[in-house]
Enzyme design. Structure first.
Site, PDB file in Angstrom:
ATOM      1  N   PRO A   1      32.635 -10.720  37.708  1.00 48.20           N
ATOM      2  CA  PRO A   1      31.559  -9.734  37.868  1.00 48.20           C
ATOM      3  C   PRO A   1      31.998  -8.332  37.469  1.00 48.20           C
ATOM      4  CG  PRO A   1      32.664 -10.020  39.952  1.00 48.20           C
ATOM      5  CD  PRO A   1      33.396 -10.902  38.962  1.00 48.20           C
TER       6      PRO A   1
ATOM      7  N   LYS B   1      35.443 -14.969  31.077  1.00 45.35           N
ATOM      8  CA  LYS B   1      34.513 -13.976  30.525  1.00 45.35           C
ATOM      9  C   LYS B   1      34.261 -12.873  31.547  1.00 45.35           C
ATOM     10  CE  LYS B   1      29.978 -13.791  30.442  1.00 45.35           C
ATOM     11  NZ  LYS B   1      29.711 -12.313  30.537  1.00 45.35           N
TER      12      LYS B   1
ATOM     13  N   CYS C   1      30.217  -7.540  47.854  1.00 42.88           N
ATOM     14  CA  CYS C   1      29.453  -8.570  48.569  1.00 42.88           C
ATOM     15  C   CYS C   1      29.745  -8.579  50.064  1.00 42.88           C
ATOM     16  CB  CYS C   1      29.747  -9.952  47.978  1.00 42.88           C
ATOM     17  SG  CYS C   1      29.234 -10.148  46.269  1.00 42.88           S
TER      18      CYS C   1
ATOM     19  N   GLU D   1      31.062 -17.761  44.174  1.00 44.21           N
ATOM     20  CA  GLU D   1      31.100 -16.675  45.146  1.00 44.21           C
ATOM     21  C   GLU D   1      29.980 -15.729  44.767  1.00 44.21           C
ATOM     22  OE1 GLU D   1      31.000 -13.627  46.790  1.00 44.21           O
ATOM     23  OE2 GLU D   1      32.887 -12.857  45.986  1.00 44.21           O
TER      24      GLU D   1
ATOM     25  N   SER E   1      25.656 -12.945  41.013  1.00 43.12           N
ATOM     26  CA  SER E   1      24.424 -12.957  41.797  1.00 43.12           C
ATOM     27  C   SER E   1      24.032 -14.373  42.188  1.00 43.12           C
ATOM     28  CB  SER E   1      23.293 -12.315  40.998  1.00 43.12           C
ATOM     29  OG  SER E   1      22.960 -13.147  39.886  1.00 43.12           O
TER      30      SER E   1
ATOM     31  N   GLU F   1      19.839  -8.208  49.054  1.00 45.47           N
ATOM     32  CA  GLU F   1      21.053  -7.459  48.786  1.00 45.47           C
ATOM     33  C   GLU F   1      20.747  -6.223  47.938  1.00 45.47           C
ATOM     34  OE1 GLU F   1      25.617  -8.584  47.675  1.00 45.47           O
ATOM     35  OE2 GLU F   1      24.051  -9.551  46.488  1.00 45.47           O
TER      36      GLU F   1
END
Length: 479
Positions: free
Chosen positions: A153, A178, A285, A251, A230, A381
């Site tokens: 992320p 990536k 998170c 996750e 996400s 969130e």
């Protein structure tokens, strides 16, 4: 006069390459809102090349001894320390984070985590051999799963790259990683740093957008797909991976409840919670963003939290007084602003609630009170520097509201009552429960959630096990 943009490249089979079709995207520094680099927009040919390289490298890397893999990872950890300032510079340009906090809060744990997994490489164990059938001996082998497709992320690009590659490589897998399309720079630098340490093809980096990630997950070569991102992205990965039964490690999002009881030291709790809620602009998170306060201390707590927010600074990376930098991109700024703009009439903005400046994507530390359990900002969130506060009456209501969201990654309880803390740690339905603290992580302990926060663990021996498979071997004693 225009400034020439730096050119980032994929790292495949031990060499840096442009995208096969030459496509690129611009990479923007969120602290300035200006582009500073281009990165490959990788397509099918690039994914194919990276997967082929990882597949070729896998048999030899699988057959290395744990001691050899440990030695390689320890060299990588040493190299990260030696190149720390380069990594910090790349990450700050990636994210706009404060330079000092990136140096103190990210480099040391990253190095420690790599060294932890270097040690874990030598702890690949099965149960002891035994005779469970007459004339037969059974052995359990623990083996690497194969090629791993990994997607990291944008909130912690550098550290999440470590969380991905370190356990996978320690277990004997090969990797195609990536980074997010908005934060590729530090991951490309990582490829440069460790490229001379690992055999070619063991670690590959390709940059690109969500379509690139989809091509990686759908590719027939990987045995495992791992993503931090996400809920929407995780569901998409799980669906794509199900078509050929890939193993999946997810996750995803979080909405951490922070349950504050009336016997709490308010000053200390406010100090710690405000940092845990606003650090990294709340783009974490596990951030302490959903506070539930017992009604008898609610007003005092809110006043103290609003004061702490007003005294918390956001700003440019070289400002030593700031706690956090910008939001990562214009879409994230729009998302955070939208939550505040759509607040119901019964909500009250106690502090912040607005963009800061017109350069970059900065948002003020924000506190919102007067909220109800079914409000959008409670259930969804935000992923920004926004702390919400609700007032609860008793322990039962606190548990009901804390658990009453779709996410289940992290939580915390603030009380001097040991028995109550133990009850809450049992009844809170989250992968982590902190008591009188919030957000510390150590390499030895697992990180991962339940429900829509995903499944699988990062860090710890549990995270290491996720990158292995179990094989039963039975042999006849008759020869």
């Amino acid at each position: 006069m225009s400034t020439e943009l730096r050119r980032l490249r994929n790292y495949i089979d031990g060499e840096f390459r442009d995208a096969a079709d030459g496509r690129t995207t611009e990479v923007v520094n969120p602290a300035t809102g200006e582009a500073y680099a281009t990165a490959p927009l990788s397509g099918q040919a690039d994914v194919d090349a990276a997967m082929e390289a990882a597949a070729r490298a896998f048999p030899a890397w699988r057959d290395t001894t744990p001691a050899e893999r440990q030695k390689a990872l320890l060299k990588i950890a040493d190299a990260f320390e030696e190149r720390a300032e380069d990594l910090i510079a790349a990450e700050v340009e990636n994210t706009g984070k404060p330079i000092g906090l990136t140096r103190s809060e990210e480099i040391p744990p990253m190095v420690d985590q790599i060294r932890f997994f270097a040690g874990a490489a030598r702890m690949l164990e099965g149960r002891s051999a035994g005779e469970y059938m007459e004339g037969m001996t059974s052995i359990v082998r623990r083996e690497p799963v194969g090629v791993c497709a990994q997607v990291a992320p944008w909130n912690y690009p550098m550290m999440m790259a470590v969380w991905k590659f370190a356990p996978a490589i320690a277990a004997g897998n090969t990797v195609v990683l990536k980074p997010s399309d908005t934060t590729p720079a530090s991951t490309v630098l990582i490829a440069d740093i460790i490229g001379s340490i690992l055999p070619k093809g063991v670690f590959n980096v390709i940059t690109g957008d969500r379509d690139t990630g989809r091509l990686m997950v759908e590719h027939p070569t990987p045995a495992m797909a791992s993503i931090t991102g996400s809920v929407r992205a995780g569901m998409s990965v799980a669906e794509s991976a199900s078509k050929d039964l890939k193993r999946v490690h997810l996750e995803l999002g979080g909405k951490a409840p922070v349950v504050v009881f009336e016997d709490t030291d308010i000053a200390k709790a406010v100090e710690d919670i405000s940092v845990a809620g606003f650090f990294n602009a709340g783009q974490d998170c596990t951030a302490a963003t959903r506070v539930l306060v017992q009604e008898s201390i609610h007003d005092e707590f809110v006043a103290a939290l609003a004061k702490a927010a007003a005294e918390t600074k956001t700003g440019q990376p070289d400002d030593e007084d700031v706690l956090f930098g910008p939001l990562n991109n214009p879409n994230q700024l729009k998302q955070v602003s939208g939550f505040i703009e759509r607040l119901p009439a019964h909500a009250k903005v106690e502090a912040g609630g607005q963009r800061v400046g017109d350069k970059g994507y900065f948002y003020a530390p924000t506190v919102v009170s007067g909220l109800k359990q079914d409000d959008e900002i409670i259930q969804n969130e935000v992923f920004g520097p926004v702390i919400t506060v609700q007032s609860f009456s008793d322990e039962a209501q606190a548990v009901e509201w804390a658990n009453g969201v779709d996410y289940a990654l992290a939580s915390s309880v603030w009380t001097k009552d040991h028995a109550r803390a133990m009850r809450m740690s049992k009844t809170l339905d989250f992968g982590c429960v902190w008591i009188n603290t919030h957000i510390p992580l150590v390499a030895e302990m697992p990180h991962g959630g339940f429900k829509k926060s995903g499944y699988g663990k990062d860090l710890s021996g549990y995270g290491f096990d996720d990158y292995t498979r179990i094989k039963h071997v039975m042999t006849s004693l008759d020869g």
